[in-house]
Structure formats: C-alpha cells, structure tokens
Write an enzyme that holds these catalytic residues in place. Structure first.
Site, PDB file in Angstrom:
ATOM      1  CG  HIS A   1      -2.079  -1.059   0.837  1.00 37.33           C
ATOM      2  ND1 HIS A   1      -2.003  -2.348   1.269  1.00 37.33           N
ATOM      3  CD2 HIS A   1      -3.190  -0.967   0.059  1.00 37.33           C
ATOM      4  CE1 HIS A   1      -3.049  -3.017   0.794  1.00 37.33           C
ATOM      5  NE2 HIS A   1      -3.777  -2.199   0.061  1.00 37.33           N
TER       6      HIS A   1
ATOM      7  NE  ARG B   1      -6.347   0.008  -3.132  1.00 34.75           N
ATOM      8  CZ  ARG B   1      -5.926   0.006  -4.407  1.00 34.75           C
ATOM      9  NH1 ARG B   1      -5.799   1.138  -5.074  1.00 34.75           N
ATOM     10  NH2 ARG B   1      -5.620  -1.129  -5.015  1.00 34.75           N
TER      11      ARG B   1
ATOM     12  CD  GLU C   1      -9.772  -8.169  -1.367  1.00 34.02           C
ATOM     13  OE1 GLU C   1      -8.823  -7.667  -1.994  1.00 34.02           O
ATOM     14  OE2 GLU C   1     -10.410  -7.539  -0.519  1.00 34.02           O
TER      15      GLU C   1
ATOM     16  CB  CYS D   1     -10.853  -2.999  -8.537  1.00 35.45           C
ATOM     17  SG  CYS D   1     -11.087  -4.022  -7.089  1.00 35.45           S
TER      18      CYS D   1
HETATM   19  C1  PEP Z   1      -6.817  -5.951  -4.561  1.00 39.88           C
HETATM   20  O1  PEP Z   1      -6.527  -6.642  -3.590  1.00 39.88           O
HETATM   21  O2  PEP Z   1      -6.653  -6.320  -5.730  1.00 39.88           O
HETATM   22  C2  PEP Z   1      -7.379  -4.617  -4.395  1.00 39.88           C
HETATM   23  C3  PEP Z   1      -7.815  -3.933  -5.431  1.00 39.88           C
HETATM   24  O3  PEP Z   1      -7.401  -4.075  -3.165  1.00 39.88           O
HETATM   25  P1  PEP Z   1      -6.090  -3.545  -2.396  1.00 39.88           P
HETATM   26  O4  PEP Z   1      -4.969  -3.447  -3.391  1.00 39.88           O
HETATM   27  O5  PEP Z   1      -6.445  -2.236  -1.809  1.00 39.88           O
HETATM   28  O6  PEP Z   1      -5.866  -4.583  -1.354  1.00 39.88           O
HETATM   29 MG    MG Z   2      -7.294  -6.197  -1.654  1.00 40.50          MG
END
Ligand code: PEP
Ligand code: MG
Length: 768
Positions: free
Chosen positions: A386, A492, A627, A698
């Site tokens: 992140h 997010r 996920e 996404c």
């Molecule tokens: C993902 O896990 O692909 C996602 C879009 O969420 P994040 O990257 O914020 O975990």
């Molecule tokens: Mg994710």
C-alpha cells in the site's frame, strides 16, 4: 471574441511539437521564449508571459515574455497571492478577467506598459502537488478571452509543467549551468566534489511513478550517521537552540498547511504531531535543562532524540513503535536548523532529493511528497504494497530494491530513478542521461494522450468496455476526470484514515464521500469500506502484535470486530448516497457468506437508525470483493447474495499462492500466470454472469496490457485501474478482437504450467 477557438488545435499541435523538439542546448529560457511567441501568435493576443515559481523565495519570476517591456524578464517578481498572477498560483485556479483592473487583486506594474491591456487570462502551471508557475495572456480588447481559451491554455499549461520539470532535471545533468536552478532554489549538486561519472545500475521493482533525479539521502538512521553532522558549528548557545525551535515550528506549520491545502481528504495532522512533541516540556524542556547544565545544544538534542527513540522502539505497542520515525524526523530537522547559520522559512529537507529507507510508513510518503522529495528507494517491500499504491497516488517515483549496498551510499550521491522499470542508476553517465531524455520525450507524448482519451472504450470489434478509476486520495480525481474515467470502480476509503492521527468523524466522512460523488457528476462510484490491517495500520488504533498481519485482523474482519467504527462509516456513506443512485458500497476481503451477511445486517441497522433519527439517506447497492480463495470456491453463493462483485486480484494472487505481495524476495512466486489464478478468475466471471450480477476487476492485473486479451476473453467488461493507465489500456483494448481473445483465453485455461502460460501470453500479439 478571440479566434482561439478555431485555432486552439493548431496551437496545441505547435506546443506539442516544441515540447518534443525541446533543445537542451538552448536551455529552459530559450524554450520558454519560443512558447510565449507561439501562444501569442495563435491566440492573436498582444501579450504572453510565463512566470516560474521559486520555492526558496516563494516568489514568481517573469522568465519569458512577448509584448511587455523586455527589461522586466528575469527581474519582475511577484509574491504568492500578489496581483492576479500570484493569486492564480496561490489559489491554483485559472483567472479570466474582461477588464483586469476590475479584479480585486489587480496590481499595477510600473514600467510594464500593462495599462493598455484590458483582458487578462492567467492559468497556473502545476506539477503533482507542486506549483511550477503561471502562464498569462493579455489583450487590449475588452472581454477578449472565452472559456475555450481557458480550457486550451490549461491543456498547454499541463504540458509545460511536465517539460519544465523534466528540463530542470536534464539541464542539471548537463552540468547544472542553467539559471533555472538558482531561480527555482534547487541547488541540486551543492559542492559535490565527488560527482564523477562512474555509473552503476541497481535493478529492483518499479513500484510507482516514472523518472526522478536527485541526490541521495538516507532516512531512518539520522542518529547514527547524521547527514548534518559535518555542518555542526562550534560554540552554539541556548539562544541558537531557541532559534532552531522557532524555525522548526514555523516549517512544520507551513508543511502542515501545504498538506491540508493539497490533500483535503488527508487533512493530516502528521506535522501537527511533531509540533506537539516540540512543544512538550518533557521533550524540549529537558533538552534546555541539559544545555543549561553545560551540554552543547547539538549533543543535548541528539541525546534526547536517542533516548526517546529507544524508549518508543522497545514498546510493545505498535503505535508507539511507529513514533520512532517521528522522533528521528523531528530530531533531524532540529539539528539541521541548529546547524544552518543563515536560514529562511523554507524547509531545508528533501527538496529534490531521493530518499533511501528500509521502511516507509504511509504517512512518510505523504510527508516526503509534501516536502518535495524527488523520488524514493525502499529496501525490501513489494510493488503491490500500500505504500506503493500511495506513492503512485502522489506520483512520486518509487523503486523497491533488495541490494543493501545502497544503504552505504555516501550522502548526496547523484541518483537517477526509473519508477516504472525499477532501476536506480548511481552517478548517471551520458548514456543514462540520453535514455532518460528519450523516456521523458515519450512521457510528454503520453501526457498529451491523456487529453486524447475517448469517452467510450471499445474493442476492435466494437464491444464497449468500461474503464473506471481506482481512487486512493481525492487529489487523484483530477486525473480520473482528465482521462475521462467512466466512474470510480474502487475508492480505497482507508487512505484518508491512515494518514491522520485520529478517526475522522461521521460528518467529516460524509462531506468527503459526498464531494467525490458530486465531482464525478452522476458517474458510478464504488466506495470500498475500510481495509485496515495487513500493511495498513492506523497509528492511533493499534490492534496488538500480529505475527502475520495479512492473515490477521484485516479489512472486514477489522470492521466487524469494531462495529462502532464500521457503523460510523456506513452511516456517512449512506447519507452521502442520498440522491446519488450511482453510489455503491462494497466490502473487502469477504471470506464467507456469513461475513457478507453480517456486514449487510449492520448496513440495514444503520439505515433503520438513520430513518429513526429522521436523517436523509439511501441504501446503495452492496457488493463484495472476491480476493480470497475461499470466496472463489463459494463465488456462486456470494454472487447470489451480493448486488455486484469486484475481483481484487492483488490480494487474490497473494492469498492463492501464499506469496506476500509486499515481499520482494517472493516476487517470483507472486505470479498472475499461475493456472490456479487464471481458472479462479474465469470461475468468478462465469458465476457472476450466471447470477446476472455485474463483475469488475480492480486489482493491478486489470491494467496489465499482456493480460487484457485473457481478461476480455473470459468475459470481463469492467476494469478499474490507476487512472494514469487509462489512456494506454484504452488503446490496448482497441487492438483486441473478442473472438480471438475468447479462443486465446480457452487456450491459456487449458495449460497446466506457469512457464507454458507465460510463454503463450505474447503469442496473442504475433501474426497468425
Ligand atoms: C486488490 O486486492 O486487488 C485490491 C484492489 O485491493 P487492495 O490493493 O487495496 O488490497
Ligand atoms: Mg485487496
């Protein structure tokens, strides 16, 4: 009325050409002189001027002009907020006046002959979060410029911003002789006698942004090897300490104000926390005591900072452990200010520097971006972390490397970063510079492409595809709108929480969410509820030590465990959704039907409570992210229960393959080409279709040009991606024929080895 409306296309072409022909020998001033004469000619405007912003003096300097007194070039200076030009930059907005003297900020410049020009149009030039300058056109006719002129000058200003920034880098590399350096207060190679051309290239992972040039600075080790050590003058007194404290406080307040201006949703108190520490008697009072008892101010600060960082570092409380970086950061700033004999109010740190660290917190990224860091090098970490997502949001180049030799690099070593290809070039030589020039030219072209994005994306055989934007900070909405995103496919929402020191209130959240909906003006917006945990901790709400944070109290687990926090967010979201049928809400990291239903029950409860309280609200569509492998296995039941699905491929890959997305060491195992990943993706899309529910992707995989044929081939039609990638993805999709893509997907799904799939992927683009 000007003829600009008819002529603006020609003007933009001419500017693009100038940009691509940028002549490094003629320097920045030569380039700007050509720009003002081209703009003035096309707009049939009597005057065109370009002012550039000097960060050191916080003034605008007239750098190129056509039509005014030429003697003013290089001499005319305006403070931020002074005159219409200074106001345009301060407020970061275009100002168009039919009669300049009517504007409250109008300022007469003696000797300029400006009085003859009634119409005035000023457009700020800005790069990322930073002011670059202002472009101004003037004409004697009243009300000469129209909204099309404003729009076209905006496009030009964004192209200029990229060129000016890149020109500074390149001109510095060419020997730093350009006067722009001093004018912009970027003395990039201050007395660096060791600057020899002995190039080394270290390869790593490109995690964010593109090119950056600067001098190395290592953070997180100030106390063992302080970069300011060699600056420490002798004979410092308590009065010097007082001066350093005052200066530090002023700088921190200034940085805080800058962050709040630029990142409303972050409304961060990062620097506020430093001010509090500075004012705390236990911190600065004790330093003063020690100075009075004979310890030198330098050592008194150093001892106190070491003491605090040991104290915090040993704490079992992760929130306190995080404070080590704050204390060290504050200590570094204080020592720097103590050692710097003459100073202004500008922050000395990080401007134009490449920061090397073994760890960055999300708040560090914000702070460093606000402080003008040119780029970041992270030892360890992965490109899907992140921190990388945040660096990308702020467009700060970030490279992740595992080569620990970088930690021993002498301070102020010239570095060149490529945040896309994952390269760190040490002491770049002529070849590296040439490559950089080529990349920058291509980048300028791609900036232009952003303005050429079509509102509708279609495959080669004319099937429509939705390209939505992923949003981390509200600042990115500008890019999303510029590239004509069809909506926000993933907001997010945790980022505004992460970069603060306290929870935002329901009211603050409501206003933030509503403003996103308003700015997207009827296009769909999918708000993802808090995805806290994993590598995204809230410093003000520690969850206790976890051996495996990614397998711990993360995302929906965290919010279900803390229903008060969750309900506050849901209430804010449902209030914002009133009158906005395009608002949707989705839950991250759903592992079971039970969890989804638990979250949905809380949502219903919130609606009941809001209704009882007589507060206007609306229950939006409720979806979930697929996920986890568990969610793939029960995708049919989840699809039946939820209003929509979105595939979080970043996590799906990490959890399916047990390969930490933040760990560079296992990057090779984190493979989208694994047959299990491909089959999982296909399963999710198929069950969503069967349940007649919409499904999108996404995660970053959705923007991978080599994977797009497969993703379209299995039936995906909605992609949510980093908005910067929309132009390239749109062009890629336009090349793909769906009949071929379907056959290609079937072929890949039949392969059992990662290597076979990886080898087969390029075959889509080979002629049959
Ligand atoms: C993902 O896990 O692909 C996602 C879009 O969420 P994040 O990257 O914020 O975990
Ligand atoms: Mg994710």
């Amino acid at each position: 009325m000007s003829n600009f409306q008819q002529d603006n296309v020609a003007l933009m072409c001419d500017i693009s050409e100038l940009v691509s022909l940028f002549d490094f020998e003629a320097g920045l001033d030569g380039f700007l002189a050509k720009v003002v004469s081209t703009v003035a000619w096309h707009m049939r405007a009597a005057v065109c001027s370009i002012y550039l912003y000097e960060s050191k003096t916080r003034e605008l300097v007239l750098r190129a002009n056509q039509g005014l007194n030429p003697a003013l070039v290089g001499h005319l200076r305006l403070k931020l907020g002074e005159g219409i030009t200074g106001t345009a930059l301060k407020e970061m907005r275009a100002i168009c006046e039919a009669n300049a003297t009517d504007h409250p900020a109008y300022k007469h410049i003696p000797g300029s002959n400006e009085e003859a020009y009634l119409s005035f149009l000023a457009v700020p030039i800005q790069r990322k979060m930073n002011p670059v300058g202002v472009i101004v056109v003037q004409d004697p006719q009243w009300n000469y410029f129209n909204p099309n002129d404003v729009q076209a000058l905006r496009v030009i200003s964004s192209q200029l911003a990229a060129v000016i920034e890149n020109a500074h880098l390149l001109l510095r590399l060419h020997g730093g002789a350009d006067s722009a350096d001093s004018a912009l207060g970027h003395d990039l190679f201050p007395g660096d006698p060791g600057f020899e051309v002995g190039t080394h290239c270290i390869r790593g992972q490109g995690a964010a942004g593109r090119m950056a040039m600067g001098l190395s600075t290592r953070i997180g080790q100030y106390l063992s090897q302080n970069p300011a050590d060699h600056l420490c003058p002798l004979g410092l007194t308590e009065a010097d300490f007082d001066r350093a404290i005052q200066l530090t406080e002023r700088q921190l307040m200034d940085l805080q104000a800058r962050l709040e201006d630029k990142l409303q949703d972050a409304a961060s108190m990062i620097f506020g926390a430093h001010v509090l520490m500075l004012k705390d008697d236990a911190f600065s009072g004790e330093i003063r005591q020690n100075i009075r008892s004979g310890v030198s101010p330098w050592n008194a600060i150093l001892n106190q900072v070491r003491h605090y960082s040991n104290l915090f570092g040993q704490s079992s409380n992760p929130a306190l452990r995080e404070k080590v970086l704050d204390v060290e950061d504050l200590g570094h700033r204080l020592l720097y200010n103590l050692a710097t004999p003459s100073f202004d109010n500008a922050s000395p740190d990080y401007t134009g520097q490449i920061i090397i660290a073994e760890e960055f917190l999300p708040s560090d990224i914000l702070k460093l971006a606000a402080e003008g860091a040119a780029g970041l090098v992270l030892l360890g970490g992965g490109q899907y972390s992140h921190v990388a997502i945040l660096a990308n949001a702020l467009q700060v180049p970030l490279v992740i490397v595992s080569d620990r030799r970088l930690l021993n690099l002498p301070e102020n070593t010239p570095l060149l970063l490529d945040g896309k290809e994952g390269q760190v070039v040490i002491r770049p030589g002529p070849d590296a510079i040439k490559t950089m020039q080529e990349i920058i030219r291509a980048l300028v072209d791609s900036e232009r492409l952003a303005d050429e994005v079509l509102p509708v994306t279609r495959t080669r055989d004319n099937v429509e595809v939705q390209l939505m934007a992923n949003l981390n900070l509200v600042t990115e909405l500008d890019v999303a709108l510029r590239v004509k995103a069809n909506g926000i496919g993933l907001y997010r929402t945790e980022f505004p929480f992460i970069v603060r020191n306290t929870f935002p209130t329901e009211e603050e959240q409501y206003h933030g969410y509503r403003s996103v909906l308003q700015r997207m003006d009827g296009r769909p917006v999918v708000f993802r509820t808090l995805d806290i945990g994993g590598d995204k901790a809230l410093s003000y709400f520690p969850v206790g030590h976890e051996n495996n944070p990614f397998l711990g109290l993360r995302a929906l687990r965290f919010t279900l465990r803390n229903p008060e926090i969750f309900k506050q967010q849901l209430r804010a979201l449902f209030r914002a959704a009133a009158g906005h049928p395009e608002a949707k809400v989705m839950f991250p990291m759903v592992a079971s039907l039970d969890e989804f239903m638990g979250a949905r029950d809380l949502a219903y409860q919130c609606c009941d409570e809001l209704a009882r309280e007589g507060i206007v609200h609306r229950l939006p569509a409720l979806g979930l992210m697929v996920e986890l492998p568990a969610a793939v296995m029960i995708a049919d039941e989840l699809a039946a229960a939820a209003d929509f699905l979105s595939i979080g491929s970043n996590d799906l890959i990490q959890y399916m393959l047990a390969a930490d997305r933040t760990n560079d060491e296992v990057a090779a195992w984190y493979s989208p080409h694994h047959p299990a990943v491909l089959r999982a993706l296909q399963r999710i899309v198929t069950v969503a279709e069967q349940a007649d529910k919409s499904v999108s992707i996404c995660g970053n995989l959705g923007a991978d040009p080599s994977m797009l044929p497969f993703l379209l081939g299995i039936g995906l039609r909605v992609f949510s991606l980093d908005p910067m990638q929309i132009p390239a993805v749109q062009r890629r999709i336009a090349e793909i024929d769906l009949t071929r893509a379907r056959a290609f997907a079937t072929k890949l799904l039949g392969l059992g080895r990662i290597s076979d799939i990886a080898d087969a992927i390029p075959s889509f683009d080979r002629p049959e």
